[in-house]
Design an enzyme around this catalytic site. Structure first.
Site, mmCIF file in Angstrom:
data_model
loop_
_atom_site.group_PDB
_atom_site.id
_atom_site.type_symbol
_atom_site.label_atom_id
_atom_site.label_comp_id
_atom_site.label_asym_id
_atom_site.label_seq_id
_atom_site.Cartn_x
_atom_site.Cartn_y
_atom_site.Cartn_z
ATOM 1 N N TYR A 110 24.926 40.387 26.825
ATOM 2 C CA TYR A 110 25.685 40.603 26.486
ATOM 3 C C TYR A 110 25.876 41.917 26.209
ATOM 4 O O TYR A 110 26.166 42.491 26.097
ATOM 5 C CB TYR A 110 26.715 39.311 25.383
ATOM 6 C CG TYR A 110 27.437 40.011 24.379
ATOM 7 C CD1 TYR A 110 29.161 40.166 25.107
ATOM 8 C CD2 TYR A 110 27.336 40.686 23.118
ATOM 9 C CE1 TYR A 110 29.652 40.225 23.843
ATOM 10 C CE2 TYR A 110 28.344 41.020 22.756
ATOM 11 C CZ TYR A 110 29.541 41.017 22.868
ATOM 12 O OH TYR A 110 30.336 41.373 22.337
ATOM 13 N N VAL A 154 38.629 41.286 36.454
ATOM 14 C CA VAL A 154 37.786 42.617 36.072
ATOM 15 C C VAL A 154 36.562 42.759 37.243
ATOM 16 O O VAL A 154 35.994 43.726 37.844
ATOM 17 C CB VAL A 154 37.471 43.694 34.880
ATOM 18 C CG1 VAL A 154 39.028 43.486 34.438
ATOM 19 C CG2 VAL A 154 37.024 42.052 34.325
ATOM 20 N N THR A 188 34.025 30.320 18.940
ATOM 21 C CA THR A 188 33.626 29.750 20.154
ATOM 22 C C THR A 188 31.177 29.875 19.984
ATOM 23 O O THR A 188 30.860 29.378 20.016
ATOM 24 C CB THR A 188 33.918 29.965 21.621
ATOM 25 O OG1 THR A 188 35.057 29.473 21.154
ATOM 26 C CG2 THR A 188 32.527 29.305 22.629
HETATM 27 P P1 NAD Z 1 38.252 36.592 23.719
HETATM 28 O O1 NAD Z 1 37.746 35.443 24.859
HETATM 29 O O2 NAD Z 1 39.283 36.289 22.720
HETATM 30 O O3 NAD Z 1 39.027 36.979 24.914
HETATM 31 C C1 NAD Z 1 39.114 38.209 26.310
HETATM 32 C C2 NAD Z 1 40.629 37.989 27.648
HETATM 33 O O4 NAD Z 1 39.887 38.548 28.695
HETATM 34 C C3 NAD Z 1 40.731 36.892 27.780
HETATM 35 O O5 NAD Z 1 42.466 36.727 27.480
HETATM 36 C C4 NAD Z 1 40.379 36.234 29.302
HETATM 37 O O6 NAD Z 1 41.295 35.729 29.971
HETATM 38 C C5 NAD Z 1 40.294 37.370 29.475
HETATM 39 N N1 NAD Z 1 39.135 38.064 30.724
HETATM 40 C C6 NAD Z 1 38.021 36.858 30.611
HETATM 41 N N2 NAD Z 1 37.392 37.000 31.577
HETATM 42 C C7 NAD Z 1 37.767 38.258 32.003
HETATM 43 C C8 NAD Z 1 38.212 38.913 33.961
HETATM 44 N N3 NAD Z 1 37.392 38.418 34.346
HETATM 45 N N4 NAD Z 1 39.127 39.231 33.884
HETATM 46 C C9 NAD Z 1 40.130 40.241 33.305
HETATM 47 N N5 NAD Z 1 40.221 39.054 31.773
HETATM 48 C C10 NAD Z 1 39.403 38.125 31.615
HETATM 49 O O7 NAD Z 1 38.033 38.029 23.233
HETATM 50 P P2 NAD Z 1 37.729 38.629 22.578
HETATM 51 O O8 NAD Z 1 37.938 38.472 20.723
HETATM 52 O O9 NAD Z 1 39.561 39.070 22.025
HETATM 53 O O10 NAD Z 1 37.118 40.290 22.879
HETATM 54 C C11 NAD Z 1 38.044 41.401 23.360
HETATM 55 C C12 NAD Z 1 36.500 41.996 23.679
HETATM 56 O O11 NAD Z 1 36.087 42.787 21.937
HETATM 57 C C13 NAD Z 1 35.600 41.422 23.758
HETATM 58 O O12 NAD Z 1 35.271 42.948 25.245
HETATM 59 C C14 NAD Z 1 34.174 41.594 23.495
HETATM 60 O O13 NAD Z 1 33.307 41.962 23.785
HETATM 61 C C15 NAD Z 1 33.964 42.504 22.198
HETATM 62 N N6 NAD Z 1 34.132 42.106 20.908
HETATM 63 C C16 NAD Z 1 34.695 40.962 20.249
HETATM 64 C C17 NAD Z 1 33.947 40.706 18.875
HETATM 65 C C18 NAD Z 1 34.779 39.701 18.763
HETATM 66 O O14 NAD Z 1 34.153 38.737 17.426
HETATM 67 N N7 NAD Z 1 35.948 38.950 19.145
HETATM 68 C C19 NAD Z 1 33.675 41.606 18.753
HETATM 69 C C20 NAD Z 1 32.924 42.792 19.084
HETATM 70 C C21 NAD Z 1 33.593 43.105 20.122
#
Ligand code: NAD
Length: 261
Positions: free
Chosen positions: A153, A61, A193
């Site tokens: 972030y 993206v 992580t």
């Molecule tokens: P994750 O790291 O487990 O998964 C992220 C996904 O994004 C993976 O499948 C990865 O391959 C994909 N990805 C990474 N870079 C990319 C790129 N350049 N283009 C396309 N795909 C890409 O993350 P998650 O925990 O599932 O988080 C998803 C969303 O929720 C994120 O926006 C994150 O900031 C937000 N979020 C997560 C948490 C948490 O505690 N996990 C809390 C608040 C917000």
């Protein structure tokens, strides 16, 4: 119980693993036509094995050409999108601002913010053709607080709220609703992580950092990925038809984000 009264065309950005995958599965189970993109070959392969009927395309993206190609392929299949869920987001570096490598800063902003802009830009003309269009941007609890050691972030996630509210105004007269879901710490690989990186940076144990994170939440629990999927379904359903321009906390009430034990 099904929440959606009709079959929707739904696009999930970064939907092959983590929260995005949970959201993609939830819409699939509601009989929607789901389109997923993701950067990871491994996650895509596993996703395709588990859900062979769902359209999945490798996409970074942070590259506009990649995003544009993904949407071109969707347009071959469908002339409208009903729901766009912008879920791509990386944690970025864990460091004091003065120690952050400018390339790491740029990459975090490119994925978390520019990527969202590219997806929105491509999706909006297709969303305008829907009878009940809805955009859901995944932000964070970090959209409401300062978050020491996570400045790129946090900056990107605050920007997502600004973009959400502005778009709700730009698209309201077209009937497009735009909301942000702001999860707290969500149980899964990603938060593990983040906790490990924080523990390393602060010289604490993983257990101490996890305890700290939980102590900041009134409900004293982490969010489950399915909680995020449930809220996304609700927002894109008829039940959510008057909700727009909102940044909705989904966090058990975050009392503050601090790295101090
Ligand atoms: P994750 O790291 O487990 O998964 C992220 C996904 O994004 C993976 O499948 C990865 O391959 C994909 N990805 C990474 N870079 C990319 C790129 N350049 N283009 C396309 N795909 C890409 O993350 P998650 O925990 O599932 O988080 C998803 C969303 O929720 C994120 O926006 C994150 O900031 C937000 N979020 C997560 C948490 C948490 O505690 N996990 C809390 C608040 C917000």
């Amino acid at each position: 119980m099904k929440l959606l009264s009709k079959k929707l065309n739904v696009v999930i950005i970064a939907g092959a693993s983590g929260i995005g995958r949970e959201i993609a599965i939830a819409y699939h189970q509601e009989n929607c036509r789901v389109f997923v993109c993701d950067i990871s070959d491994d996650f895509i392969e596993k996703f395709k094995n588990d859900y062979p009927s769902i359209f999945v395309k490798k996409t970074d993206v942070s590259l506009y050409d990649n995003v544009s190609t993904f949407f071109k392929e969707i347009k071959v299949e469908e002339d409208r999108i009903d729901v766009l869920v912008n879920c791509a987001g990386i944690a970025g570096p864990t460091a004091s601002l003065e120690d952050i490598d400018p390339d790491e800063w740029d990459h975090t902003i490119k994925v978390n913010l520019n990527g969202m802009f590219y997806c929105l830009r491509e999706a909006i003309p297709l969303l305008k053709k829907s009878e009940s269009p809805s955009i859901i941007n995944i932000a964070s609890s970090a959209s409401f607080f300062g978050f020491p050691l996570r400045s790129p972030y946090t900056a990107a996630k605050w920007a997502v709220i600004g973009m959400t509210k502005t778009l709700a105004m730009e698209l309201g007269s077209d009937g497009v609703r735009v909301n942000a879901i702001c999860p707290g710490s969500v149980r899964g690989e990603r938060i593990n992580t983040v906790i490990e990186a924080d523990a390393l940076k602060q010289g604490k144990t993983i257990e101490e950092i996890e305890k700290l994170y939980l102590s900041q939440v009134s409900l004293k629990k982490f969010v489950e990925p399915e909680d995020v999927a449930n809220l996304a379904l609700f927002l894109s359903s008829d039940l959510g038809r008057f909700i727009s321009g909102q940044a909705i906390g989904l966090d058990g009430h975050t009392e503050g984000l601090s790295n101090n034990l």
